[in-house]
Design a protein around this motif. Sequence first.
Motif, PDB file in Angstrom:
ATOM      1  N   GLU A   1       0.843  -1.187   0.000  1.00 12.14           N
ATOM      2  CA  GLU A   1       0.000   0.000   0.000  1.00 12.14           C
ATOM      3  C   GLU A   1       0.884   1.246   0.000  1.00 12.14           C
ATOM      4  OE1 GLU A   1      -2.611  -0.192   3.347  1.00 12.14           O
ATOM      5  OE2 GLU A   1      -4.092  -1.423   2.295  1.00 12.14           O
ATOM      6  N   VAL A   2       0.505   2.219  -0.822  1.00 12.54           N
ATOM      7  CA  VAL A   2       1.251   3.475  -0.885  1.00 12.54           C
ATOM      8  C   VAL A   2       0.268   4.638  -0.817  1.00 12.54           C
ATOM      9  CG1 VAL A   2       3.190   2.537  -2.182  1.00 12.54           C
ATOM     10  CG2 VAL A   2       1.214   3.438  -3.415  1.00 12.54           C
ATOM     11  N   THR A   3       0.757   5.780  -0.366  1.00 19.14           N
ATOM     12  CA  THR A   3      -0.060   6.986  -0.304  1.00 19.14           C
ATOM     13  C   THR A   3       0.029   7.724  -1.636  1.00 19.14           C
ATOM     14  OG1 THR A   3       0.327   7.232   2.071  1.00 19.14           O
ATOM     15  CG2 THR A   3      -0.425   9.179   0.881  1.00 19.14           C
ATOM     16  N   PRO A   4      -1.100   8.061  -2.258  1.00 19.01           N
ATOM     17  CA  PRO A   4      -1.059   8.789  -3.530  1.00 19.01           C
ATOM     18  C   PRO A   4      -0.289  10.100  -3.377  1.00 19.01           C
ATOM     19  CG  PRO A   4      -3.295   8.071  -3.026  1.00 19.01           C
ATOM     20  CD  PRO A   4      -2.488   7.816  -1.801  1.00 19.01           C
ATOM     21  N   ASP A   5       0.567  10.400  -4.343  1.00 18.15           N
ATOM     22  CA  ASP A   5       1.269  11.684  -4.324  1.00 18.15           C
ATOM     23  C   ASP A   5       0.950  12.515  -5.565  1.00 18.15           C
ATOM     24  OD1 ASP A   5       2.629  10.275  -6.230  1.00 18.15           O
ATOM     25  OD2 ASP A   5       4.590  10.392  -5.280  1.00 18.15           O
ATOM     26  N   ILE A   6      -0.024  12.047  -6.348  1.00 19.55           N
ATOM     27  CA  ILE A   6      -0.554  12.832  -7.464  1.00 19.55           C
ATOM     28  C   ILE A   6      -2.077  12.788  -7.365  1.00 19.55           C
ATOM     29  CG2 ILE A   6      -0.764  13.045  -9.968  1.00 19.55           C
ATOM     30  CD1 ILE A   6       1.934  11.689 -10.233  1.00 19.55           C
ATOM     31  N   ILE A   7      -2.702  13.947  -7.230  1.00 19.33           N
ATOM     32  CA  ILE A   7      -4.155  14.006  -7.078  1.00 19.33           C
ATOM     33  C   ILE A   7      -4.712  14.957  -8.131  1.00 19.33           C
ATOM     34  CG2 ILE A   7      -6.074  14.536  -5.530  1.00 19.33           C
ATOM     35  CD1 ILE A   7      -4.138  14.067  -3.203  1.00 19.33           C
ATOM     36  N   ASN A   8      -5.580  14.460  -8.985  1.00 20.17           N
ATOM     37  CA  ASN A   8      -6.209  15.264 -10.026  1.00 20.17           C
ATOM     38  C   ASN A   8      -7.589  15.717  -9.558  1.00 20.17           C
ATOM     39  OD1 ASN A   8      -4.122  14.963 -12.104  1.00 20.17           O
ATOM     40  ND2 ASN A   8      -4.749  12.822 -12.139  1.00 20.17           N
ATOM     41  N   VAL A   9      -7.795  17.025  -9.579  1.00 20.56           N
ATOM     42  CA  VAL A   9      -9.061  17.577  -9.095  1.00 20.56           C
ATOM     43  C   VAL A   9      -9.705  18.424 -10.183  1.00 20.56           C
ATOM     44  CG1 VAL A   9      -8.291  17.575  -6.700  1.00 20.56           C
ATOM     45  CG2 VAL A   9      -7.971  19.616  -8.091  1.00 20.56           C
ATOM     46  N   SER A  10     -11.004  18.532 -10.097  1.00 20.65           N
ATOM     47  CA  SER A  10     -11.765  19.378 -11.009  1.00 20.65           C
ATOM     48  C   SER A  10     -12.514  20.411 -10.183  1.00 20.65           C
ATOM     49  CB  SER A  10     -12.752  18.528 -11.820  1.00 20.65           C
ATOM     50  OG  SER A  10     -13.583  19.351 -12.618  1.00 20.65           O
ATOM     51  N   ILE A  11     -12.476  21.661 -10.611  1.00 15.67           N
ATOM     52  CA  ILE A  11     -13.178  22.737  -9.917  1.00 15.67           C
ATOM     53  C   ILE A  11     -14.100  23.425 -10.911  1.00 15.67           C
ATOM     54  CG2 ILE A  11     -12.951  24.938  -8.709  1.00 15.67           C
ATOM     55  CD1 ILE A  11     -10.260  24.045  -7.683  1.00 15.67           C
TER      56      ILE A  11
ATOM     57  N   LYS B   1     -18.629  31.320  -2.814  1.00 16.15           N
ATOM     58  CA  LYS B   1     -19.934  31.416  -3.465  1.00 16.15           C
ATOM     59  C   LYS B   1     -19.829  31.156  -4.966  1.00 16.15           C
ATOM     60  CE  LYS B   1     -21.922  34.722  -0.179  1.00 16.15           C
ATOM     61  NZ  LYS B   1     -22.504  36.089  -0.024  1.00 16.15           N
ATOM     62  N   GLY B   2     -18.631  31.334  -5.499  1.00 18.41           N
ATOM     63  CA  GLY B   2     -18.445  31.109  -6.925  1.00 18.41           C
ATOM     64  C   GLY B   2     -18.004  29.702  -7.257  1.00 18.41           C
ATOM     65  N   ILE B   3     -17.782  28.886  -6.236  1.00 20.84           N
ATOM     66  CA  ILE B   3     -17.391  27.493  -6.466  1.00 20.84           C
ATOM     67  C   ILE B   3     -18.656  26.641  -6.513  1.00 20.84           C
ATOM     68  CG2 ILE B   3     -16.091  25.520  -5.601  1.00 20.84           C
ATOM     69  CD1 ILE B   3     -14.221  27.440  -4.187  1.00 20.84           C
ATOM     70  N   GLN B   4     -18.964  26.150  -7.696  1.00 20.64           N
ATOM     71  CA  GLN B   4     -20.162  25.324  -7.865  1.00 20.64           C
ATOM     72  C   GLN B   4     -19.949  23.948  -7.243  1.00 20.64           C
ATOM     73  OE1 GLN B   4     -21.206  24.634 -11.975  1.00 20.64           O
ATOM     74  NE2 GLN B   4     -23.395  24.475 -11.487  1.00 20.64           N
TER      75      GLN B   4
ATOM     76  N   MET C   1     -16.809  14.156  -4.678  1.00 26.09           N
ATOM     77  CA  MET C   1     -17.306  15.431  -5.187  1.00 26.09           C
ATOM     78  C   MET C   1     -17.909  16.214  -4.024  1.00 26.09           C
ATOM     79  SD  MET C   1     -20.139  16.292  -8.124  1.00 26.09           S
ATOM     80  CE  MET C   1     -19.098  15.798  -9.480  1.00 26.09           C
ATOM     81  N   TYR C   2     -17.587  17.494  -3.980  1.00 25.53           N
ATOM     82  CA  TYR C   2     -18.122  18.372  -2.945  1.00 25.53           C
ATOM     83  C   TYR C   2     -18.947  19.468  -3.596  1.00 25.53           C
ATOM     84  CZ  TYR C   2     -14.531  16.106  -0.139  1.00 25.53           C
ATOM     85  OH  TYR C   2     -13.747  15.182   0.481  1.00 25.53           O
ATOM     86  N   SER C   3     -20.112  19.738  -3.046  1.00 24.74           N
ATOM     87  CA  SER C   3     -20.986  20.760  -3.601  1.00 24.74           C
ATOM     88  C   SER C   3     -20.573  22.138  -3.108  1.00 24.74           C
ATOM     89  CB  SER C   3     -22.434  20.492  -3.158  1.00 24.74           C
ATOM     90  OG  SER C   3     -22.529  20.639  -1.751  1.00 24.74           O
ATOM     91  N   ASN C   4     -21.261  23.161  -3.609  1.00 24.67           N
ATOM     92  CA  ASN C   4     -20.991  24.539  -3.210  1.00 24.67           C
ATOM     93  C   ASN C   4     -21.144  24.708  -1.700  1.00 24.67           C
ATOM     94  OD1 ASN C   4     -22.191  27.346  -2.523  1.00 24.67           O
ATOM     95  ND2 ASN C   4     -21.117  27.700  -4.460  1.00 24.67           N
ATOM     96  N   VAL C   5     -22.208  24.122  -1.149  1.00 26.87           N
ATOM     97  CA  VAL C   5     -22.465  24.248   0.294  1.00 26.87           C
ATOM     98  C   VAL C   5     -21.351  23.596   1.100  1.00 26.87           C
ATOM     99  CG1 VAL C   5     -24.028  23.624   2.168  1.00 26.87           C
ATOM    100  CG2 VAL C   5     -24.956  24.347  -0.037  1.00 26.87           C
ATOM    101  N   ALA C   6     -20.948  22.411   0.673  1.00 30.16           N
ATOM    102  CA  ALA C   6     -19.885  21.709   1.388  1.00 30.16           C
ATOM    103  C   ALA C   6     -18.580  22.487   1.304  1.00 30.16           C
ATOM    104  CB  ALA C   6     -19.695  20.310   0.802  1.00 30.16           C
ATOM    105  N   MET C   7     -18.335  23.138   0.154  1.00 29.28           N
ATOM    106  CA  MET C   7     -17.100  23.893  -0.012  1.00 29.28           C
ATOM    107  C   MET C   7     -17.081  25.110   0.889  1.00 29.28           C
ATOM    108  SD  MET C   7     -15.071  22.245  -1.735  1.00 29.28           S
ATOM    109  CE  MET C   7     -13.927  23.570  -1.409  1.00 29.28           C
ATOM    110  N   ARG C   8     -18.217  25.755   1.080  1.00 30.29           N
ATOM    111  CA  ARG C   8     -18.256  26.909   1.982  1.00 30.29           C
ATOM    112  C   ARG C   8     -17.851  26.502   3.383  1.00 30.29           C
ATOM    113  NH1 ARG C   8     -23.932  29.989   0.420  1.00 30.29           N
ATOM    114  NH2 ARG C   8     -23.657  29.891  -1.833  1.00 30.29           N
ATOM    115  N   SER C   9     -18.377  25.361   3.803  1.00 30.20           N
ATOM    116  CA  SER C   9     -18.043  24.858   5.136  1.00 30.20           C
ATOM    117  C   SER C   9     -16.578  24.491   5.214  1.00 30.20           C
ATOM    118  CB  SER C   9     -18.911  23.638   5.460  1.00 30.20           C
ATOM    119  OG  SER C   9     -18.507  23.059   6.680  1.00 30.20           O
ATOM    120  N   ALA C  10     -16.055  23.855   4.153  1.00 27.22           N
ATOM    121  CA  ALA C  10     -14.662  23.420   4.152  1.00 27.22           C
ATOM    122  C   ALA C  10     -13.710  24.600   4.216  1.00 27.22           C
ATOM    123  CB  ALA C  10     -14.382  22.587   2.911  1.00 27.22           C
ATOM    124  N   VAL C  11     -14.023  25.641   3.432  1.00 27.82           N
ATOM    125  CA  VAL C  11     -13.152  26.814   3.420  1.00 27.82           C
ATOM    126  C   VAL C  11     -13.221  27.540   4.745  1.00 27.82           C
ATOM    127  CG1 VAL C  11     -12.795  29.071   2.364  1.00 27.82           C
ATOM    128  CG2 VAL C  11     -13.283  27.097   0.920  1.00 27.82           C
ATOM    129  N   ALA C  12     -14.398  27.601   5.332  1.00 31.58           N
ATOM    130  CA  ALA C  12     -14.550  28.318   6.591  1.00 31.58           C
ATOM    131  C   ALA C  12     -13.875  27.590   7.744  1.00 31.58           C
ATOM    132  CB  ALA C  12     -16.044  28.509   6.891  1.00 31.58           C
TER     133      ALA C  12
END
Length: 230
Positions: free
Chosen positions: A37-47, A128-131, A194-205
């Motif tokens: 088992e290894v820890t990923p060191d490359i993570i591809n994200v979509s915003i 608010k601009g992160i969908q 996948m995280y929604s706009n609402v979840a992202m607000r909480s995460a950033v805060a």
Amino acid sequence: MKKLIMMVALVAATYGTFAQTVDLRRKVEVNGTAEKEVTPDIINVSISLKEYMDGKKKISISELEKQLEGAVSAAGIPKEDFTVNNVSGWNNATEKKKNPDFLASKQYGIRVRDLNKYNQLLSKVDPKGIQYTNITSYDYSKMPELKKELKLQALLAAKEKANYLVTALGDKLGKVLSISENDGGGSVYPQARMYSNVAMRSAVADAPESDIDFQKIKLSFQVNAVFEIQ
């Protein structure tokens, strides 16, 4: 008489061919497995960014994109790891004419090698601009080397198994006759999220610590080997 001689010759030839094709050597066939088992060191994200109304003022895609570009630069993410994936309604004049309140959206792909940088750049973009943001895939930078290492370990495990089986019967293990490999159990990657706009607000805060560092990639390889018994 000639017919008898021909028949004898034919039987002799057939027997000789049969003796050549049948392998009479004693053999042992075993499987060897190796896992890691290894820890990923490359993570591809979509915003996905989307325009929104702040009272009567429209916060445009251009403004949100500048924020994201600045955050990517500040996080030290190379330009080649920041791409536009998709545009939904951007520069769609017809749609805007039909609906003055039309809100365009735009999707971006970012490759990060340090999850802290991902959290850092999100904190600098108007939530608010992160969908939504989506972790699309994971990878490990030293995957080719790791696969070679595991296949070798699996082969050595097969040899060790064959050796103690043969030794237990009072014989000796001979040379390897054949080797074949297969994915024994498969590779297991963490689930994309996948995280929604609402979840992202909480995460950033709240800036919670992510558990992605503990989401392991599990690799498993199996080797089948046939050894001669001396």
